[in-house]
Scaffold this active site. Sequence first.
Site, mmCIF file in Angstrom:
data_model
loop_
_atom_site.group_PDB
_atom_site.id
_atom_site.type_symbol
_atom_site.label_atom_id
_atom_site.label_comp_id
_atom_site.label_asym_id
_atom_site.label_seq_id
_atom_site.Cartn_x
_atom_site.Cartn_y
_atom_site.Cartn_z
ATOM 1 C CG HIS A 46 -5.785 -6.206 13.843
ATOM 2 N ND1 HIS A 46 -4.888 -7.156 14.253
ATOM 3 C CD2 HIS A 46 -5.307 -5.732 12.664
ATOM 4 C CE1 HIS A 46 -3.905 -7.256 13.373
ATOM 5 N NE2 HIS A 46 -4.144 -6.389 12.394
ATOM 6 C CD GLU A 48 -8.712 -9.017 18.218
ATOM 7 O OE1 GLU A 48 -8.735 -10.257 18.172
ATOM 8 O OE2 GLU A 48 -8.385 -8.318 17.220
ATOM 9 C CB CYS A 76 -2.261 -10.295 16.220
ATOM 10 S SG CYS A 76 -2.565 -8.521 16.374
ATOM 11 C CB CYS A 79 -5.103 -7.401 19.247
ATOM 12 S SG CYS A 79 -5.497 -6.655 17.639
#
Length: 143
Positions: A46, A48, A76, A79
């Site tokens: 992801h 992040e 999410c 993260c």
Amino acid sequence: MLEAIAEAKKAKSSGDLPFGAVVVHYGKIIGRGRDETHTKGDVTDHAEMIALREACRKLKSNNLEECIIYCTNEPCLMCAAAIFQANIPKVVIGLSRSDLPDLLRNREINIYHLAKDSNHQIEIVKDVLKDKILPLFRDLEKK
């Protein structure tokens, strides 16, 4: 946030979702990330997470207490947990999950719940440059 948006655009042009993030340390970007989950095939890639990994490598530390993370989208749970584990005190968010109801489902637990449960003070700023991020999703929403 403009740099996070640039990362999101790169993700979209590569076939991933337009999520981008940057970690800033005293005004300097030390970590950049964009969604690569589809192109690289790693569910943890992801925006992040990638930005956090790079920032930790650059500072040679997993303590990012002097940093700010800018995320085009609400992180999410994975993260958000990583952001809080890194002791980042400020999270700047462009879009919330609720801004994309036809693409992202609401969750019972979100970054705000995790922030309340963390052991340190966390400032969350939302809706930053939202009008520049929303267009990246127009053609992705379910009809």
